[in-house]
Write a protein that holds these residues in place. Structure first.
Motif, PDB file in Angstrom:
ATOM      1  N   ALA A   1      14.557   9.207  -4.284  1.00  0.00           N
ATOM      2  CA  ALA A   1      14.301   9.535  -2.882  1.00  0.00           C
ATOM      3  C   ALA A   1      12.936   9.013  -2.440  1.00  0.00           C
ATOM      4  O   ALA A   1      12.811   8.357  -1.404  1.00  0.00           O
ATOM      5  CB  ALA A   1      14.388  11.044  -2.672  1.00  0.00           C
ATOM      6  N   LEU A   2      11.917   9.289  -3.224  1.00  0.00           N
ATOM      7  CA  LEU A   2      10.572   8.856  -2.862  1.00  0.00           C
ATOM      8  C   LEU A   2      10.470   7.335  -2.766  1.00  0.00           C
ATOM      9  O   LEU A   2       9.831   6.799  -1.850  1.00  0.00           O
ATOM     10  CB  LEU A   2       9.558   9.383  -3.875  1.00  0.00           C
ATOM     11  CG  LEU A   2       8.088   9.091  -3.569  1.00  0.00           C
ATOM     12  CD1 LEU A   2       7.677   9.713  -2.241  1.00  0.00           C
ATOM     13  CD2 LEU A   2       7.195   9.595  -4.696  1.00  0.00           C
ATOM     14  N   ASN A   3      11.122   6.647  -3.688  1.00  0.00           N
ATOM     15  CA  ASN A   3      11.082   5.184  -3.689  1.00  0.00           C
ATOM     16  C   ASN A   3      11.813   4.574  -2.496  1.00  0.00           C
ATOM     17  O   ASN A   3      11.649   3.379  -2.203  1.00  0.00           O
ATOM     18  CB  ASN A   3      11.667   4.638  -4.988  1.00  0.00           C
ATOM     19  CG  ASN A   3      10.787   4.924  -6.189  1.00  0.00           C
ATOM     20  OD1 ASN A   3       9.590   5.149  -6.046  1.00  0.00           O
ATOM     21  ND2 ASN A   3      11.378   4.951  -7.374  1.00  0.00           N
ATOM     22  N   SER A   4      12.605   5.389  -1.826  1.00  0.00           N
ATOM     23  CA  SER A   4      13.342   4.908  -0.650  1.00  0.00           C
ATOM     24  C   SER A   4      12.660   5.304   0.656  1.00  0.00           C
ATOM     25  O   SER A   4      13.245   5.157   1.738  1.00  0.00           O
ATOM     26  CB  SER A   4      14.780   5.475  -0.663  1.00  0.00           C
ATOM     27  OG  SER A   4      15.486   5.045  -1.802  1.00  0.00           O
ATOM     28  N   TYR A   5      11.423   5.789   0.562  1.00  0.00           N
ATOM     29  CA  TYR A   5      10.717   6.229   1.775  1.00  0.00           C
ATOM     30  C   TYR A   5      10.598   5.103   2.799  1.00  0.00           C
ATOM     31  O   TYR A   5      10.803   5.316   4.004  1.00  0.00           O
ATOM     32  CB  TYR A   5       9.329   6.771   1.426  1.00  0.00           C
ATOM     33  CG  TYR A   5       8.542   7.210   2.640  1.00  0.00           C
ATOM     34  CD1 TYR A   5       8.879   8.367   3.333  1.00  0.00           C
ATOM     35  CD2 TYR A   5       7.476   6.443   3.112  1.00  0.00           C
ATOM     36  CE1 TYR A   5       8.174   8.769   4.461  1.00  0.00           C
ATOM     37  CE2 TYR A   5       6.764   6.836   4.240  1.00  0.00           C
ATOM     38  CZ  TYR A   5       7.110   7.996   4.899  1.00  0.00           C
ATOM     39  OH  TYR A   5       6.409   8.384   6.024  1.00  0.00           O
ATOM     40  N   ASP A   6      10.287   3.894   2.346  1.00  0.00           N
ATOM     41  CA  ASP A   6      10.166   2.773   3.283  1.00  0.00           C
ATOM     42  C   ASP A   6      11.487   2.516   4.002  1.00  0.00           C
ATOM     43  O   ASP A   6      11.501   2.182   5.200  1.00  0.00           O
ATOM     44  CB  ASP A   6       9.719   1.505   2.548  1.00  0.00           C
ATOM     45  CG  ASP A   6       8.255   1.554   2.134  1.00  0.00           C
ATOM     46  OD1 ASP A   6       7.529   2.445   2.621  1.00  0.00           O
ATOM     47  OD2 ASP A   6       7.843   0.706   1.313  1.00  0.00           O
ATOM     48  N   ASP A   7      12.588   2.682   3.291  1.00  0.00           N
ATOM     49  CA  ASP A   7      13.900   2.522   3.920  1.00  0.00           C
ATOM     50  C   ASP A   7      14.100   3.571   5.016  1.00  0.00           C
ATOM     51  O   ASP A   7      14.636   3.267   6.086  1.00  0.00           O
ATOM     52  CB  ASP A   7      15.015   2.649   2.884  1.00  0.00           C
ATOM     53  CG  ASP A   7      15.020   1.507   1.886  1.00  0.00           C
ATOM     54  OD1 ASP A   7      14.528   0.417   2.227  1.00  0.00           O
ATOM     55  OD2 ASP A   7      15.514   1.709   0.762  1.00  0.00           O
ATOM     56  N   SER A   8      13.670   4.795   4.726  1.00  0.00           N
ATOM     57  CA  SER A   8      13.826   5.866   5.718  1.00  0.00           C
ATOM     58  C   SER A   8      12.988   5.574   6.959  1.00  0.00           C
ATOM     59  O   SER A   8      13.393   5.897   8.079  1.00  0.00           O
ATOM     60  CB  SER A   8      13.441   7.223   5.121  1.00  0.00           C
ATOM     61  OG  SER A   8      12.045   7.357   4.956  1.00  0.00           O
ATOM     62  N   CYS A   9      11.831   4.959   6.771  1.00  0.00           N
ATOM     63  CA  CYS A   9      10.994   4.591   7.916  1.00  0.00           C
ATOM     64  C   CYS A   9      11.657   3.493   8.741  1.00  0.00           C
ATOM     65  O   CYS A   9      11.583   3.496   9.980  1.00  0.00           O
ATOM     66  CB  CYS A   9       9.613   4.153   7.443  1.00  0.00           C
ATOM     67  SG  CYS A   9       8.582   5.507   6.813  1.00  0.00           S
ATOM     68  N   GLU A  10      12.292   2.565   8.060  1.00  0.00           N
ATOM     69  CA  GLU A  10      13.018   1.503   8.764  1.00  0.00           C
ATOM     70  C   GLU A  10      14.141   2.099   9.604  1.00  0.00           C
ATOM     71  O   GLU A  10      14.320   1.729  10.773  1.00  0.00           O
ATOM     72  CB  GLU A  10      13.597   0.503   7.758  1.00  0.00           C
ATOM     73  CG  GLU A  10      12.571  -0.332   7.003  1.00  0.00           C
ATOM     74  CD  GLU A  10      12.122  -1.554   7.779  1.00  0.00           C
ATOM     75  OE1 GLU A  10      12.606  -1.752   8.914  1.00  0.00           O
ATOM     76  OE2 GLU A  10      11.288  -2.310   7.250  1.00  0.00           O
ATOM     77  N   PHE A  11      14.894   3.017   9.022  1.00  0.00           N
ATOM     78  CA  PHE A  11      15.978   3.677   9.754  1.00  0.00           C
ATOM     79  C   PHE A  11      15.424   4.468  10.936  1.00  0.00           C
ATOM     80  O   PHE A  11      16.017   4.487  12.018  1.00  0.00           O
ATOM     81  CB  PHE A  11      16.767   4.604   8.829  1.00  0.00           C
ATOM     82  CG  PHE A  11      17.674   3.894   7.860  1.00  0.00           C
ATOM     83  CD1 PHE A  11      18.566   2.920   8.306  1.00  0.00           C
ATOM     84  CD2 PHE A  11      17.653   4.201   6.512  1.00  0.00           C
ATOM     85  CE1 PHE A  11      19.405   2.263   7.412  1.00  0.00           C
ATOM     86  CE2 PHE A  11      18.487   3.554   5.609  1.00  0.00           C
ATOM     87  CZ  PHE A  11      19.363   2.580   6.066  1.00  0.00           C
ATOM     88  N   THR A  12      14.279   5.131  10.725  1.00  0.00           N
ATOM     89  CA  THR A  12      13.672   5.915  11.797  1.00  0.00           C
ATOM     90  C   THR A  12      13.270   5.014  12.955  1.00  0.00           C
ATOM     91  O   THR A  12      13.521   5.334  14.126  1.00  0.00           O
ATOM     92  CB  THR A  12      12.437   6.676  11.267  1.00  0.00           C
ATOM     93  OG1 THR A  12      12.852   7.574  10.237  1.00  0.00           O
ATOM     94  CG2 THR A  12      11.757   7.451  12.372  1.00  0.00           C
ATOM     95  N   GLN A  13      12.654   3.888  12.636  1.00  0.00           N
ATOM     96  CA  GLN A  13      12.252   2.937  13.678  1.00  0.00           C
ATOM     97  C   GLN A  13      13.463   2.471  14.487  1.00  0.00           C
ATOM     98  O   GLN A  13      13.425   2.410  15.724  1.00  0.00           O
ATOM     99  CB  GLN A  13      11.548   1.738  13.044  1.00  0.00           C
ATOM    100  CG  GLN A  13      11.219   0.602  14.003  1.00  0.00           C
ATOM    101  CD  GLN A  13      10.214   0.975  15.069  1.00  0.00           C
ATOM    102  OE1 GLN A  13       9.275   1.711  14.801  1.00  0.00           O
ATOM    103  NE2 GLN A  13      10.423   0.493  16.284  1.00  0.00           N
ATOM    104  N   LYS A  14      14.546   2.170  13.804  1.00  0.00           N
ATOM    105  CA  LYS A  14      15.736   1.652  14.471  1.00  0.00           C
ATOM    106  C   LYS A  14      16.447   2.712  15.314  1.00  0.00           C
ATOM    107  O   LYS A  14      17.196   2.373  16.237  1.00  0.00           O
ATOM    108  CB  LYS A  14      16.705   1.082  13.438  1.00  0.00           C
ATOM    109  CG  LYS A  14      16.192  -0.180  12.758  1.00  0.00           C
ATOM    110  CD  LYS A  14      17.146  -0.646  11.661  1.00  0.00           C
ATOM    111  CE  LYS A  14      16.612  -1.889  10.958  1.00  0.00           C
ATOM    112  NZ  LYS A  14      17.494  -2.314   9.837  1.00  0.00           N
TER     113      LYS A  14
END
Length: 220
Positions: free
Chosen positions: A28-41
Motif C-alpha cells: 500500500a505504501l509503495n503505491s502512494y504515488d499511484d494514489s496521488c495520480e488517481f487523486t489528481q485525475k
C-alpha cells in the motif's frame, strides 16, 4: 443529520488496518504515488480552480520542500498555509468555506502563531496537545488542519487526520474534535509500533489513504 457512512474505498482501508501483514502494508505504501495520480485525475473543477499548481506538485512540495523551510525559518507564512489548505481540499473532501477563512488571517498573525506552535513541538513532543490549541487560534484551522501542519513538522509523531485514516483506525462517527484527535493519535502510534521500526504514524496514514483510493478505483 444523517449518520456518517463509509465513503467508497473505505472498506479497503479498514481491511488493511485489520491486518499486520508487513507485505500488505508495504504494498500500500509503495503505491502512494499511484494514489496521488488517481487523486489528481479525479479532481472536480472547483478543486482544480483552487490553484494553477497540480496536486502532484503540491504533494511533492509538502513532502520535500516545506519541512526544510519550516525547520530553517521556524514559521509558516500565509501563502504556505494557503497552499497547505489547497492540498488538503484536493486530497480529501472539498469544503469551500475553509479557504476563505484561511485568508482572513493576517500574514503577521499566521507567522506569530505558527512560530509558537513550531517552537513547542520542536522543543518536546509532549507539547503536541498545546501546539494544537495554539494553531486552532487561526481562522479556518481546526483539529484536522492543525494535524496537517504538525504532521509536516513532526511526521513521526503527528498523523494527518485524513478521513480515510480516521475511519479505518477509530471508526465512525466522523468527527474532528480534540478527544477524537487524541484517540486517533494513540491508535496510529500503536499501529506504527506494531508494524516495526521502519514505520511511523505518517507512513501509516499514507498507506491507509492509498488503500482507500485504490479501493475506489476498483469500484469504478
Amino acid at each position: 443529520m444523517a449518520p456518517d457512512k463509509l465513503r467508497p474505498g473505505g472498506e479497503s482501508a479498514i481491511e488493511l488496518w485489520e491486518t499486520c501483514d508487513p507485505d500488505n502494508w508495504a504494498e500500500a505504501l509503495n503505491s502512494y504515488d499511484d494514489s496521488c495520480e488517481f487523486t489528481q485525475k479525479s479532481l472536480k473543477n472547483s478543486q482544480l480552480k483552487l490553484s494553477k499548481k497540480s496536486f502532484l506538485d503540491d504533494d511533492k512540495w509538502k513532502e520535500e520542500s516545506l519541512p526544510k523551510l519550516i525547520v530553517s525559518k521556524k514559521v509558516i507564512t500565509l501563502p504556505q498555509l494557503e497552499r497547505l489548505m489547497v492540498w488538503k481540499l484536493r486530497r480529501g473532501q472539498f469544503r469551500p468555506t475553509l479557504m476563505g477563512l484561511i485568508r482572513r488571517n493576517s500574514p503577521n498573525n499566521v507567522e506569530d502563531v505558527t512560530n509558537k506552535a513550531i517552537t513547542l513541538v520542536l522543543e518536546s513532543t509532549k507539547n503536541v496537545t498545546e501546539a494544537f490549541k495554539v494553531l486552532e487560534g487561526l481562522h479556518g484551522v481546526g483539529p484536522a488542519t492543525a494535524s496537517l501542519i504538525l504532521s509536516v513538522i513532526q511526521p513521526s509523531e503527528v498523523p494527518f487526520m485524513s478521513d480515510e485514516a480516521m475511519d479505518a483506525s477509530i471508526g465512525l462517527p466522523r468527527s474532528y474534535t480534540a478527544s477524537r484527535c487524541k484517540k486517533f493519535r494513540v491508535a496510529m502510534t500503536a499501529k506504527a509500533k506494531e508494524l516495526g521500526d521502519e514505520w511511523n504514524v505518517s507512513l501509516v496514514e499514507k498507506a491507509l489513504f492509498t488503500a482507500a483510493v485504490l479501493g475506489r478505483q476498483e469500484l469504478k
